[in-house]
Design a protein around this motif. Structure first.
Motif, PDB file in Angstrom:
ATOM      1  N   LEU A 485       0.835  -1.204   0.000  1.00 41.71           N
ATOM      2  CA  LEU A 485       0.000   0.000   0.000  1.00 41.71           C
ATOM      3  C   LEU A 485       0.867   1.250   0.000  1.00 41.71           C
ATOM      4  CD1 LEU A 485      -2.773  -1.024   2.568  1.00 41.71           C
ATOM      5  CD2 LEU A 485      -2.879  -1.081   0.063  1.00 41.71           C
ATOM      6  N   PRO A 486       0.489   2.277  -0.749  1.00 41.99           N
ATOM      7  CA  PRO A 486      -0.629   2.306  -1.704  1.00 41.99           C
ATOM      8  C   PRO A 486      -0.304   1.523  -2.970  1.00 41.99           C
ATOM      9  CG  PRO A 486       0.562   4.376  -1.769  1.00 41.99           C
ATOM     10  CD  PRO A 486       1.179   3.578  -0.663  1.00 41.99           C
ATOM     11  N   THR A 487      -1.322   0.987  -3.599  1.00 49.23           N
ATOM     12  CA  THR A 487      -1.124   0.111  -4.765  1.00 49.23           C
ATOM     13  C   THR A 487      -0.970   0.954  -6.029  1.00 49.23           C
ATOM     14  OG1 THR A 487      -3.529  -0.065  -4.928  1.00 49.23           O
ATOM     15  CG2 THR A 487      -2.364  -1.822  -3.751  1.00 49.23           C
ATOM     16  N   THR A 488       0.184   1.579  -6.173  1.00 50.12           N
ATOM     17  CA  THR A 488       0.520   2.369  -7.359  1.00 50.12           C
ATOM     18  C   THR A 488       1.812   1.835  -7.964  1.00 50.12           C
ATOM     19  OG1 THR A 488       1.754   3.993  -6.053  1.00 50.12           O
ATOM     20  CG2 THR A 488      -0.592   4.422  -6.416  1.00 50.12           C
ATOM     21  N   THR A 489       2.032   2.151  -9.229  1.00 48.58           N
ATOM     22  CA  THR A 489       3.218   1.663  -9.934  1.00 48.58           C
ATOM     23  C   THR A 489       4.491   2.245  -9.333  1.00 48.58           C
ATOM     24  OG1 THR A 489       1.922   1.478 -11.961  1.00 48.58           O
ATOM     25  CG2 THR A 489       4.302   1.477 -12.191  1.00 48.58           C
ATOM     26  N   ALA A 490       4.460   3.531  -8.963  1.00 47.15           N
ATOM     27  CA  ALA A 490       5.662   4.170  -8.425  1.00 47.15           C
ATOM     28  C   ALA A 490       6.116   3.495  -7.139  1.00 47.15           C
ATOM     29  CB  ALA A 490       5.400   5.654  -8.191  1.00 47.15           C
ATOM     30  N   VAL A 491       5.176   3.140  -6.269  1.00 49.43           N
ATOM     31  CA  VAL A 491       5.529   2.485  -4.999  1.00 49.43           C
ATOM     32  C   VAL A 491       6.104   1.100  -5.256  1.00 49.43           C
ATOM     33  CG1 VAL A 491       4.574   1.556  -2.857  1.00 49.43           C
ATOM     34  CG2 VAL A 491       3.871   3.816  -3.662  1.00 49.43           C
ATOM     35  N   GLN A 492       5.514   0.336  -6.135  1.00 51.12           N
ATOM     36  CA  GLN A 492       5.997  -1.025  -6.385  1.00 51.12           C
ATOM     37  C   GLN A 492       7.391  -1.004  -7.023  1.00 51.12           C
ATOM     38  OE1 GLN A 492       3.886  -2.983  -4.860  1.00 51.12           O
ATOM     39  NE2 GLN A 492       2.497  -1.224  -4.725  1.00 51.12           N
ATOM     40  N   LEU A 493       7.640  -0.088  -7.953  1.00 50.04           N
ATOM     41  CA  LEU A 493       8.975   0.004  -8.551  1.00 50.04           C
ATOM     42  C   LEU A 493      10.007   0.457  -7.522  1.00 50.04           C
ATOM     43  CD1 LEU A 493       8.255   1.548 -12.076  1.00 50.04           C
ATOM     44  CD2 LEU A 493       9.084  -0.757 -11.563  1.00 50.04           C
ATOM     45  N   GLY A 584       2.193  -8.501 -12.650  1.00 52.65           N
ATOM     46  CA  GLY A 584       1.520  -7.222 -12.512  1.00 52.65           C
ATOM     47  C   GLY A 584       1.984  -6.516 -11.259  1.00 52.65           C
ATOM     48  N   ASP A 585       2.029  -5.193 -11.298  1.00 58.13           N
ATOM     49  CA  ASP A 585       2.449  -4.434 -10.121  1.00 58.13           C
ATOM     50  C   ASP A 585       1.269  -4.125  -9.209  1.00 58.13           C
ATOM     51  OD1 ASP A 585       1.266  -2.854 -11.987  1.00 58.13           O
ATOM     52  OD2 ASP A 585       2.612  -1.157 -11.732  1.00 58.13           O
ATOM     53  N   HIS A 586       0.109  -3.907  -9.783  1.00 56.84           N
ATOM     54  CA  HIS A 586      -1.118  -3.665  -9.023  1.00 56.84           C
ATOM     55  C   HIS A 586      -2.292  -3.897  -9.945  1.00 56.84           C
ATOM     56  CE1 HIS A 586      -1.998   0.131 -11.105  1.00 56.84           C
ATOM     57  NE2 HIS A 586      -0.697   0.354 -11.052  1.00 56.84           N
ATOM     58  N   GLY A 587      -3.472  -4.036  -9.377  1.00 60.55           N
ATOM     59  CA  GLY A 587      -4.679  -4.182 -10.171  1.00 60.55           C
ATOM     60  C   GLY A 587      -5.463  -2.884 -10.204  1.00 60.55           C
ATOM     61  N   PHE A 588      -6.740  -2.991 -10.482  1.00 60.40           N
ATOM     62  CA  PHE A 588      -7.600  -1.811 -10.534  1.00 60.40           C
ATOM     63  C   PHE A 588      -9.023  -2.240 -10.208  1.00 60.40           C
ATOM     64  CE2 PHE A 588      -7.167  -3.606 -14.761  1.00 60.40           C
ATOM     65  CZ  PHE A 588      -8.475  -3.756 -15.178  1.00 60.40           C
ATOM     66  N   GLN A 589      -9.781  -1.277  -9.732  1.00 61.38           N
ATOM     67  CA  GLN A 589     -11.178  -1.508  -9.383  1.00 61.38           C
ATOM     68  C   GLN A 589     -12.052  -0.647 -10.289  1.00 61.38           C
ATOM     69  OE1 GLN A 589     -12.507  -0.079  -5.519  1.00 61.38           O
ATOM     70  NE2 GLN A 589     -13.810  -1.891  -5.243  1.00 61.38           N
TER      71      GLN A 589
END
Length: 623
Positions: A485-493, A584-589
């Motif tokens: 968390l938060p589930t964003t691309t920038a955080v996962q990278l 995948g880095d995150h999903g979406f709702q």
């Protein structure tokens, strides 16, 4: 385009003799001598038809990566020309003076001996680029027999060409023994700008003018004899009214003296023969037609007195692009609502069984049970609801389970990230890929991040990819990962670059300045540097969701096809025993406000955003 020279230490440009099969060695040696970076494109298979440009781009990126070139810059996201400039710049960083691209046999991409429009465009681009000093392109001689499409033209130019062809055909269809309609009309057009250039004393008398204009009875009338004629020989405007087999009406004579002269000259001409048409024309000139009104415009549809009544062949019908007007009606327009998919009895029975599982899962559950409920019960229900299925009871059960999951994960995340025992997360992808590579004896490992790849979409991509690659690659293992968390691309990278230690020290704010490729570049796999690791990134899903109407789940099948085909094309250029971790880095709702369009949301803690798929694919040398 440019070919590698067969002999000597120079490049031969625009050589007429194509290279033979053995000229690849010469091309490679000349590229090495010229300091160019060799890009050897692997022979494509039919599965990547229409994506030749992506195959070449992937080969260039791999060649740059092998030489230690830096990642792509911002110019690579603008257009194809900007990407080529960026690749040449990065090749210069490695000490190369440019690129030398060898294209193998492309016959497997052809259908009936012709490349499709997309592959033809890509081939034309690289051949044009090969005319520069920094890029050299060599082709296998088998490609010279292929047919390619030229750049498209507008419909307006096609219609204009068809119209000009019709005019030429109608002018050629007349009798060669007498002047054609086109010749006479063009000869009788009055040049207003030339009136000031003639002296009034040089004007001819009416009878002299007619005599000089007649000339040889069988030859077209020359325009020089008509420019100085009186007002009766003024310009005639041709319209489409004279195209149905009827001759244009003759203009009225300017005065009585001209009519008398024409009548007298007509009486001296014998009936019949080759000059009979001239006698008829003079007699018609001597008899003026009645005028309807005095206010008739003198410039409307006038032709010369010498215009013979030559019947014209009817023109072929023209293409009419106008639409017929709809009849007016007092009834209000009928609004057609988009039909929602109906669930058949068997599908509804299975979804109700999934709902019972979710309702029975109350209280704390182990992580393995939560993952099983998500994959086997929640995802099928949510996928049907996102596609518009009407099932209020199923929607209530799924929403309740999703809210419980989001609250539990949000409350437990702060404690979870500092514990040694936790579920496999996106931050652990490098370690997972390394472990799977050792287990299957892979020689190289790549991490391919598909931005916004949620679980159900990832399953569809994996099934399509399995059908595309066939025996070329195999899915070794599959995983279910948890996003931080938060589930964003920038955080996962950021976490992938810093590792598990970065999860414990995760700051509250992370730089979100991450460029997502749009348009054609969204279908290209590009390299990103995060920490000391390099990650391949594909933006096709995220770019599609950002487009108007892109969050409609009915279009996800097309997105899955595009992603699978792009990954399959990437596999084509890899060395055998290469393991690619697709994740995948995150999903979406998906959310909808009233009757508005669907919108994709990411960054929250819902099950669709947190739980993402991962697939370990082993390319080449697979039994």
């Amino acid at each position: 385009m440019s070919w590698g020279a067969v002999s000597g230490d120079r490049w031969v440009r625009d050589e007429q003799v194509p290279p033979s099969r053995d000229d690849k060695d010469t091309f490679v040696s000349e590229a090495s001598a010229g300091g160019l970076l060799l890009v050897d494109v692997s022979r494509p298979r039919h599965t990547i038809r229409g994506r030749l440009g992506l195959l070449i781009d992937g080969a260039v990126e791999r060649a740059l990566e092998s030489r230690g070139a830096p990642p792509p810059g911002a110019a690579a996201l603008s257009n194809q020309a900007g990407q080529l400039s960026d690749q040449i710049r990065r090749a210069g960083v490695t000490g190369s003076t440019g690129l030398a691209i060898w294209l193998p046999c492309l016959t497997d991409l052809a259908v009936n001996g012709a490349l499709d429009a997309a592959d033809s465009e890509s081939l034309r681009f690289w051949l044009r680029a090969g005319e520069g000093v920094s890029v050299r392109v060599g082709l296998d001689s088998e490609n010279l027999g292929l047919s390619v499409y030229l750049p498209p033209v507008t419909l307006a130019s096609v219609l204009a060409a068809a119209a000009s062809t019709d005019d030429v055909d109608s002018s050629d269809a007349g009798d060669d023994s007498r002047p054609s309609h086109t010749d006479l009309v063009s000869a009788e057009r009055h040049d207003e700008d030339s009136e000031s250039a003639h002296d009034e004393d040089s004007e001819l008398a009416p009878d002299q003018d007619v005599a000089s204009a007649s000339g040889d009875a069988g030859a077209p009338v020359e325009a020089d004899g008509l420019d100085d004629a009186p007002a009766a020989h003024a310009a005639a405007e041709t319209t489409d009214d004279f195209t149905d087999g009827h001759a244009a009406p003759a203009a009225a004579p300017a005065d009585d003296s001209l009519a008398e002269s024409a009548r007298a000259m007509a009486q001296t001409i014998e009936d019949g023969g080759d000059t009979g048409w001239l006698k008829d024309a003079l007699m018609e000139l001597s008899t003026p037609p009645p005028r309807a009104t005095v206010e008739d415009d003198a410039d409307d549809a006038r032709v010369s007195a010498l215009m013979p009544p030559v019947p014209l062949p009817p023109r072929p019908p023209r293409l009419d692009l106008r639409f017929a007007a709809e009849p007016e009606s007092d009834e209000p327009p009928v609004v057609v609502e988009k039909t929602r998919p109906k669930l058949d009895a068997e599908t509804l029975r299975k979804l109700e069984g999934c709902a019972r599982e979710l309702r029975a899962a109350s209280g704390p559950k182990p992580l393995a049970v939560v993952e099983r409920l998500f994959a086997n019960a929640y995802v099928p229900i949510r996928a049907a609801l996102d596609r518009g299925a009407e099932a209020p009871s199923l929607a209530e059960t799924a929403d309740e389970w999703a809210k419980s999951f989001e609250k539990s994960y949000t409350d437990a995340f702060d404690a979870l990230r500092v514990r040694a025992k936790r579920p496999p997360m996106v931050v652990d992808v490098p370690e997972i890929a390394l472990r799977v590579s050792r287990l299957h004896g892979a020689r190289a490992t790549q991490m391919l991040l598909v931005d916004g790849l949620r679980y159900d979409l990832g399953d569809a991509v994996n099934e399509r990819l399995r059908a595309l690659v066939g025996q070329r690659a195999a899915c070794a293992e599959r995983f279910l990962l948890w996003s931080a968390l938060p589930t964003t691309t920038a955080v996962q990278l950021e976490l992938i670059g810093r590792g598990p230690q970065g999860l414990r020290d995760l700051a509250s704010e992370v730089n979100e300045d991450l460029v997502v490729a749009r348009g054609r570049k969204a279908s290209m796999i590009r390299r990103l540097k995060t920490g000391h690791r390099e990650v391949l990134k594909l933006d096709a899903v995220e770019a599609h969701l950002a487009e108007p109407g892109g969050a409609d789940a009915t279009g996800f099948d097309a997105v899955a096809d595009e992603v699978a085909q792009r990954i399959a094309a990437h596999f084509e250029g890899l060395q055998p025993r290469t393991l690619v971790m697709v994740f995948g880095d995150h999903g979406f709702q998906l959310q909808k406000d009233g009757e508005g369009p669907w919108k994709a949301r990411s960054g929250g803690g819902s099950p669709e955003e947190v739980l993402v798929p991962a697939f370990a694919w082993l390319v080449g040398a697979v039994h």
